[in-house]
Design a protein around this motif. Structure first.
Motif, PDB file in Angstrom:
ATOM      1  N   ASP A  62       0.847  -1.194   0.000  1.00 56.52           N
ATOM      2  CA  ASP A  62       0.000   0.000   0.000  1.00 56.52           C
ATOM      3  C   ASP A  62       0.886   1.249   0.000  1.00 56.52           C
ATOM      4  O   ASP A  62       1.766   1.398   0.849  1.00 56.52           O
ATOM      5  N   GLU A  63       0.645   2.151  -0.911  1.00 57.67           N
ATOM      6  CA  GLU A  63       1.492   3.336  -1.061  1.00 57.67           C
ATOM      7  C   GLU A  63       1.393   4.291   0.123  1.00 57.67           C
ATOM      8  O   GLU A  63       2.236   5.180   0.289  1.00 57.67           O
ATOM      9  N   ARG A  64       0.376   4.103   0.952  1.00 62.29           N
ATOM     10  CA  ARG A  64       0.235   4.970   2.124  1.00 62.29           C
ATOM     11  C   ARG A  64       1.129   4.533   3.278  1.00 62.29           C
ATOM     12  O   ARG A  64       1.291   5.265   4.268  1.00 62.29           O
ATOM     13  N   LEU A  65       1.701   3.323   3.166  1.00 62.82           N
ATOM     14  CA  LEU A  65       2.458   2.740   4.272  1.00 62.82           C
ATOM     15  C   LEU A  65       3.902   2.433   3.887  1.00 62.82           C
ATOM     16  O   LEU A  65       4.202   2.138   2.733  1.00 62.82           O
ATOM     17  N   ARG A  66       4.777   2.483   4.889  1.00 67.20           N
ATOM     18  CA  ARG A  66       6.168   2.073   4.702  1.00 67.20           C
ATOM     19  C   ARG A  66       6.580   1.255   5.918  1.00 67.20           C
ATOM     20  O   ARG A  66       6.503   1.739   7.051  1.00 67.20           O
TER      21      ARG A  66
END
Length: 210
Positions: free
Chosen positions: A28-32
């Motif tokens: 998910d691009e919102r998470l790292r």
């Protein structure tokens, strides 16, 4: 948290499961995913280095510090991360322990992957992440008076939990069968149950038995 990537540390003692959670969140691009750990003690060190927004931890982490211990330790820190418990255990006692320790949310591992990702994002935004059903159980459990069993009543129930009958319990505790029955009656009343199986189950929920 809008427009900013949420950093996450994953704490899970089973390597394959941990890899799966890391992979899920990393897609998910919102998470790292900023770090991962296999024990509670390791988690504290990883969090100290990574300074994540959210820690996703299992409840049971093998020997040593469990997920509640991790939550308690982290919530005392300045700029503490939100803690989301992701586990297979859904007993009322476990949920309440996590919430009382300061966990922002509590999810089961069989939840929809999208719900898990969304829960991490919501936790980072300061939201409490509990399904309506779990929230209702927490409120009910916390509002129920804790059963006040005597030491001997707990000992009798512990023996019942191992499968012993009244005669065997009496011998092991050096008391009469009549006394065993009396302790069981008192325990049943205090726990508001009407069977040996239910008494053991309720005692475990109350944290009186392992």
């Amino acid at each position: 948290m809008s427009g900013r990537v949420v950093s996450v540390v994953v704490v899970e003692d089973h390597p394959v499961t941990r890899m799966g959670i890391v992979t899920l969140l990393g897609q998910d691009e919102r998470l790292r995913v900023a770090g991962q750990a296999g024990t509670g003690e390791e988690a504290l060190a990883v969090v100290e280095r990574a300074r994540p927004d959210v820690v996703v931890t299992d409840l049971r982490l093998g020997d040593g510090m469990d997920g509640v211990g991790v939550t308690t330790a982290l919530r005392t820190r300045r700029a503490a991360p939100a803690v989301l418990v992701l586990t297979t255990y859904d007993t009322d006692r476990d949920i309440v322990r996590a919430v009382e320790a300061g966990a922002t949310g509590y999810l089961l591992k069989d939840a929809d992957p999208g719900d898990i990702v969304g829960a991490v994002v919501r936790a980072a935004a300061g939201e409490t992440v509990l399904s309506p059903a779990l929230a209702q159980r927490v409120v009910a459990r916390m509002g129920r008076p804790r059963a006040d069993l005597s030491t001997r009543e707990v000992e009798v129930l512990a023996a019942v939990a191992t499968g012993l009958g009244n005669r065997e319990i009496a011998r092991s505790l050096f008391i009469s069968e009549a006394t065993v029955k009396t302790h069981l009656v008192h325990a049943f009343t205090k726990l508001d149950v009407d069977s040996r199986t239910a008494a053991v189950a309720r005692a475990r929920e109350e944290g009186l038995l392992p």
